[in-house]
Scaffold this motif. Structure first.
Motif, PDB file in Angstrom:
ATOM      1  N   ALA A  21       0.831  -1.205   0.000  1.00  0.00           N
ATOM      2  CA  ALA A  21       0.000   0.000   0.000  1.00  0.00           C
ATOM      3  C   ALA A  21       0.864   1.253   0.000  1.00  0.00           C
ATOM      4  O   ALA A  21       0.417   2.325  -0.401  1.00  0.00           O
ATOM      5  CB  ALA A  21      -0.918  -0.008   1.211  1.00  0.00           C
ATOM      6  N   LYS A  25       2.689   5.411  -3.074  1.00  0.00           N
ATOM      7  CA  LYS A  25       2.773   6.705  -2.399  1.00  0.00           C
ATOM      8  C   LYS A  25       3.079   6.443  -0.938  1.00  0.00           C
ATOM      9  O   LYS A  25       2.246   5.898  -0.213  1.00  0.00           O
ATOM     10  CB  LYS A  25       1.454   7.462  -2.546  1.00  0.00           C
ATOM     11  N   ALA A  27       2.950   7.031   2.482  1.00  0.00           N
ATOM     12  CA  ALA A  27       2.162   7.888   3.373  1.00  0.00           C
ATOM     13  C   ALA A  27       2.971   8.360   4.563  1.00  0.00           C
ATOM     14  O   ALA A  27       2.667   9.409   5.150  1.00  0.00           O
ATOM     15  CB  ALA A  27       0.916   7.133   3.843  1.00  0.00           C
ATOM     16  N   ASP A  46      -5.275  11.218   9.681  1.00  0.00           N
ATOM     17  CA  ASP A  46      -6.623  10.708   9.448  1.00  0.00           C
ATOM     18  C   ASP A  46      -6.722  10.103   8.050  1.00  0.00           C
ATOM     19  O   ASP A  46      -7.311   9.025   7.873  1.00  0.00           O
ATOM     20  CB  ASP A  46      -7.640  11.839   9.609  1.00  0.00           C
ATOM     21  N   SER A  47      -6.148  10.768   7.058  1.00  0.00           N
ATOM     22  CA  SER A  47      -6.147  10.234   5.695  1.00  0.00           C
ATOM     23  C   SER A  47      -5.354   8.942   5.619  1.00  0.00           C
ATOM     24  O   SER A  47      -5.760   7.984   4.943  1.00  0.00           O
ATOM     25  CB  SER A  47      -5.555  11.279   4.740  1.00  0.00           C
ATOM     26  N   PHE A  48      -4.208   8.891   6.302  1.00  0.00           N
ATOM     27  CA  PHE A  48      -3.361   7.693   6.328  1.00  0.00           C
ATOM     28  C   PHE A  48      -4.129   6.504   6.908  1.00  0.00           C
ATOM     29  O   PHE A  48      -4.104   5.394   6.370  1.00  0.00           O
ATOM     30  CB  PHE A  48      -2.114   8.011   7.160  1.00  0.00           C
ATOM     31  N   LYS A  49      -4.843   6.738   8.004  1.00  0.00           N
ATOM     32  CA  LYS A  49      -5.598   5.657   8.635  1.00  0.00           C
ATOM     33  C   LYS A  49      -6.680   5.113   7.707  1.00  0.00           C
ATOM     34  O   LYS A  49      -6.801   3.896   7.522  1.00  0.00           O
ATOM     35  CB  LYS A  49      -6.268   6.157   9.925  1.00  0.00           C
ATOM     36  N   ARG A  50      -7.458   6.028   7.126  1.00  0.00           N
ATOM     37  CA  ARG A  50      -8.636   5.607   6.383  1.00  0.00           C
ATOM     38  C   ARG A  50      -8.315   5.051   5.005  1.00  0.00           C
ATOM     39  O   ARG A  50      -8.980   4.112   4.532  1.00  0.00           O
ATOM     40  CB  ARG A  50      -9.604   6.788   6.247  1.00  0.00           C
ATOM     41  N   HIS A  51      -7.317   5.592   4.356  1.00  0.00           N
ATOM     42  CA  HIS A  51      -7.067   5.234   2.964  1.00  0.00           C
ATOM     43  C   HIS A  51      -5.890   4.284   2.774  1.00  0.00           C
ATOM     44  O   HIS A  51      -5.765   3.681   1.701  1.00  0.00           O
ATOM     45  CB  HIS A  51      -6.839   6.511   2.142  1.00  0.00           C
ATOM     46  N   VAL A  52      -5.050   4.130   3.791  1.00  0.00           N
ATOM     47  CA  VAL A  52      -3.872   3.264   3.643  1.00  0.00           C
ATOM     48  C   VAL A  52      -3.876   2.155   4.696  1.00  0.00           C
ATOM     49  O   VAL A  52      -3.920   0.971   4.372  1.00  0.00           O
ATOM     50  CB  VAL A  52      -2.565   4.085   3.746  1.00  0.00           C
ATOM     51  N   PRO A  55      -7.465  -0.217   5.303  1.00  0.00           N
ATOM     52  CA  PRO A  55      -7.722  -1.162   4.191  1.00  0.00           C
ATOM     53  C   PRO A  55      -6.644  -2.230   4.059  1.00  0.00           C
ATOM     54  O   PRO A  55      -6.952  -3.389   3.761  1.00  0.00           O
ATOM     55  CB  PRO A  55      -7.750  -0.245   2.961  1.00  0.00           C
TER      56      PRO A  55
END
Length: 905
Positions: A21, A25, A27, A46-52, A55
């Motif tokens: 993942a 990119k 993160a 927050d973006s790192f948790k949800r999108h990387v 998942p």
């Protein structure tokens, strides 16, 4: 301690180096860049948790609390730590150093595991600190290439001289100083599959030197999670570019960084530079699509050819690794390359392109690692099989001799190893006895040639040479035709596919007869073909298929005591018997029944062995927690109950406490779902039909097809088979029930899945039945071959510290004299590459499990020594105290006899 939260922590500990993942990119770079601004960091996190993060973890792990993951990541990679670095590579290097100081030390010239608690444990590991690190390491070692920690240990402790690498050989030594002294007395490996005896380092070496031998494996998407063949080929090219720069650019520090080195204005140089930048950014590159062509272009450009062609020894391929033209051949090229890369990045952190490409290389390598080495996430042999195939199908050399030699070398380099038994499958596709014998003979010639050459090399270095033996294992397979059977077709036409498992059973007999004939024909071969086994997915083939085979193999009427050659006499060694069973089962009863069937129907006795036998040591109460409802074929459940009924009726197992009438009624209810018409069916008749399965599947049906008269034609048969006159009246009997096992009408209902509840009140019965079987094994002197890492991954073992070997044998720790706690056991590896282990470390994991329980160290060491010695004694290889010269002469004579045998065909 539960393995699920431990495994989650392991995944998070090494997330930056493991997960694809982050390939496109990174993160963590974005987090680091935002670290000085709390609001910006909060948004980035927050973006790192949800999108990387979420998942990626959710693919392999059931997430219970998102908050837990957020807190763990915050603990491992705190924002305050990120503030100290200008680039993410500095953060990664510092973090690796922290992990290395936590886990790694050295002793007696070897890189070893730091089992004691140190200052970093509590912060990062919490309750897994100190001795509990061994359990966590067991999980970590199967999701991450821990060689990086070994290199960091050397660099962080002032051992920059590359000669220090000689203290590291792919796997970190787990044993402490006292256990090391115990193992130095000699160990035996009695349960290891030859094809899986290689190492991940060996496989990666082949992948990084792509040739026509393994290109086919790379041209298809062989790896999941975006790691396709083009990624592996890209890493092979990146490896060349990094290595070439370290020697010709960084080596003399003529260039400020790798970007400048490959920026000369030359078209080919610019092509390399563009490739590196695209790789660092995780972009799809034109060169990656060309794959092998780009790799060959680099070889030609750097003058690093010629390539090793098919048929050449893999050892030569390793020595002629393209980078071996640049780096000293006295080391593992991969070890040396990564050691230099880490050292370079520590010294020159400003070379960000170099660092970015290196971490991409590590992520792809670890992604491949995780697809060849099995973690703890899903149990069962069905899950294990893809790992085994991915880890073993890669072609390593141009001939069987070269591959066998390289695989054996990995095991025989262990100075503590005294006996090595390897499991080998007979040729699978032989259509005749002649083809099978030729295949066996050819394989033995390659095997003995490889062993002979390794033995000569070890002897020349003054190192001990382990005795070696082959255990041929018959592969458990499903019947290819499934339930589409009709015994009448066999009765009339002799078509073996018309009987359930008959065709497979005939194949097994052909294999057994060929093995036995070779042992009888070639003098001294009986000392090297030492046993037979049946392996692979336990659910595929039940023991009844193999029972007649083992009975014939054991029949002394078919064996000679001596080879008589003129005046010379040579003793024939008896064949050893072992069987994979009780490892992977749907129902606890099935596992126990299968073990008991092997013991009783295969006539197992003193010195015979059970492979795995996990059901003997797993606590039924713990098994039920995960298995309160079990789905299994109807006939499996019926035979489980018939097995219990038979034990009860024998009168020798008075400890069984059950409602006998209820058991009989349950048996009859299950039978009605199969046979519909129950006329003449009793529990005793059903039990006799179950017993009949252990005889060789009928050579001919006991009664043939009956031609009905005109008068009979109008009368419909109510049961059994409408094409057959109802002999003995229109009622079932033992013969008819036996024939129904080979009839589609009844097999479909037998094999239909049903769901069975496992109630709490049944646990006591399971415990009683388990004690009966365990006591039988203990009394008869049957040895259970345990494989701690394999068992933890495949069977119902919670984690390595709860391995069932502690239940089977409790001598010297509990000082318990009960028969049920005195089963003879051995410790083995099973499939070293799939579990990234070796025999010494398997002993060490059990050792730390006992220490963690609080037992006195002296008692634990005494227990370990007893298990070690038992492994040597229970081996099918007889210690004959041959001199090296005698051994080589004997092998030479055997090889000559095998060549003559091959010429006869």
């Amino acid at each position: 301690m539960f393995r699920e939260p431990m495994d989650l922590r392991v995944l998070l500990l090494v997330f930056p180096f493991n997960d694809m993942a982050l390939y496109g990119k990174d993160a963590f770079r974005e987090l680091l860049q935002a670290a000085h601004d709390p609001e910006r960091y909060a948004a980035a996190f927050d973006s790192f948790k949800r999108h990387v993060l979420f998942p990626a973890l959710n693919k392999v792990h059931q997430i219970h609390q998102l908050d837990e993951i957020e807190l763990l990541i915050g603990s491992y990679f705190p924002r305050e730590a990120m503030k100290r670095y200008d680039d993410v590579s500095g953060l990664y290097l510092a973090y690796l150093s922290q992990l290395s100081r936590m886990f790694i030390t050295h002793r007696d010239g070897k890189i070893t595991f730091k089992y004691w608690e140190n200052g970093y444990d509590a912060k990062l590991l919490g309750p897994y600190k100190g001795i509990n690190k061994a359990a966590l390491w067991h999980s970590l070692n199967r999701v991450f290439t821990t060689d990086l920690l070994a290199y960091m240990h050397l660099l962080d402790n002032g051992m920059e001289d590359e000669r220090y690498l000689r203290g590291f050989h792919s796997i970190i030594h787990m044993e402490d100083a006292q256990l090391d002294q115990v193992l130095a007395e000699g160990v035996a490996e009695t349960h290891m599959h030859l094809n899986a005896a290689r190492s991940f380092a060996m496989n990666w070496q082949a992948l990084m030197n792509p040739s026509s031998a393994n290109l086919a494996e790379l041209s298809n998407p062989i790896l999941a999670q975006r790691v396709e063949g083009k990624f592996v080929l890209s890493m092979a090219s990146a490896r060349l570019l990094l290595g070439y720069y370290l020697v010709h650019g960084a080596g003399e520090r003529r260039m400020s960084d790798i970007d400048a080195f490959y920026q000369s204005g030359n078209k080919e140089q610019d092509r390399c530079r563009r490739f590196l930048h695209q790789l660092a950014d995780g972009q799809s590159t034109h060169e990656a699509q060309k794959g092998y062509t780009f790799f060959k272009d680099l070889l030609n450009r750097f003058g690093l050819g010629p390539r090793v062609e098919d048929g050449e020894e893999l050892a030569a391929q390793v020595r002629r690794d393209p980078l071996s033209r640049l780096l000293p051949e006295s080391h593992s090229i991969e070890d040396l390359l990564l050691f230099r890369c880490l050292g370079y990045m520590k010294q020159y952190p400003e070379d960000r392109l170099f660092s970015a490409v290196f971490w991409q290389y590590i992520r792809v390598k670890n992604a491949v690692f995780r697809l060849q080495v099995q973690g703890n996430y899903i149990r069962g042999l069905d899950y294990f099989q893809p790992f085994y195939k991915r880890a073993t199908k890669l072609r390593l050399a141009g001939s069987a001799y070269h591959e066998i030699k390289y695989v054996l070398q990995a095991q025989l380099d262990n100075r503590y190893l005294r006996k090595l038994e390897v499991r080998v499958a007979p040729p699978l596709d032989a259509g005749s006895s002649e083809e099978l014998t030729k295949g066996l003979t050819s394989g033995l010639l390659d095997f003995f040639a490889a062993y002979r050459d390794i033995a000569e090399e070890l002897h020349a270095r003054g190192e001990p040479v382990a005795d070696i033996g082959i255990v041929y294992h018959f592969l458990k397979r499903k019947d290819e035709q499934g339930s589409d059977k009709c015994w009448l077709a066999y009765s009339e036409f002799g078509e073996d596919a018309s009987l359930y498992f008959k065709r497979l059973q005939n194949r097994y007999f052909m294999q057994m007869e060929a093995i036995r004939d070779l042992r009888e024909k070639i003098p001294a071969l009986s000392y090297y073909i030492v046993g037979i086994d049946a392996a692979s997915v336990e659910k595929n083939t039940e023991p009844w298929v193999f029972a007649p085979l083992f009975a014939v193999a054991r029949d002394s009427a078919d064996h000679r005591m001596l080879y008589l050659q003129g005046e010379r006499e040579r003793r024939t060694q008896h064949l050893g018997y072992t069987y994979h069973v009780g490892e992977d089962f749907r129902h606890f009863l099935t596992g126990l029944r299968h073990v008991d069937e092997v013991v009783e129907r295969f006539r197992f006795r003193s010195g015979d062995r059970i492979g795995h036998g996990a059901v003997l040591g797993i606590k039924p109460s713990q098994w039920r927690v995960r298995n309160q409802v079990v789905i299994l074929p109807r006939i499996e459940h019926l035979e489980n109950l018939l097995w219990i009924w038979g034990l009860y009726k024998s009168g020798s197992n008075a400890r069984i406490s059950l409602d006998y009438s209820h058991l009989e009624q349950e048996i009859l209810d299950l039978a009605k779902d199969i046979y519909v018409v129950m006329d003449g069916i009793t529990v005793y008749q059903l039990w006799l039909a179950y017993e009949s399965k252990f005889k060789r599947i009928m050579e001919r049906a006991s009664f043939g097809r009956h031609q009905r008269t005109a008068a009979e034609a109008g009368r419909e048969n109510r049961l059994f088979c409408k094409f057959v006159h109802p002999l003995d009246g229109e009622v079932w009997n033992e013969d008819k029930l036996m024939h129904a096992q080979h009839c589609k009408c009844y097999l479909d209902r037998m094999l239909e899945p049903i769901q069975v509840a496992v109630k709490q009140e049944q646990v006591a019965l399971l415990e009683e039945l388990q004690q009966i079987v365990v006591r039988k094994i203990s009394n008869r002197g049957i040895v259970v071959e345990t494989n701690p890492s394999s068992n933890t991954a495949i069977t119902e073992v919670e984690h390595i510290f709860e391995h069932y070997i502690q239940q089977l044998n409790q001598r010297f720790v509990f000082r318990d004299g009960d028969c049920e706690t005195g089963v003879m056991v051995s410790i083995n590896t099973d499939d070293p590459i799939v579990f990234n282990t070796n025999i010494n470390n398997e002993f060490a994991f059990v050792f730390y499990a006992l220490i963690e329980k609080g037992y006195a160290r002296q008692d634990v060491l005494q227990w370990m020594d007893a298990v070690r010695a038992n492994g040597l004694r229970s081996s099918f290889i007889q210690r004959r105290e041959l001199s090296h010269e005698q051994r080589m002469e004997e092998i030479g004579d055997m090889m000559e006899a095998l060549r003559q045998n091959l010429e006869e065909y």
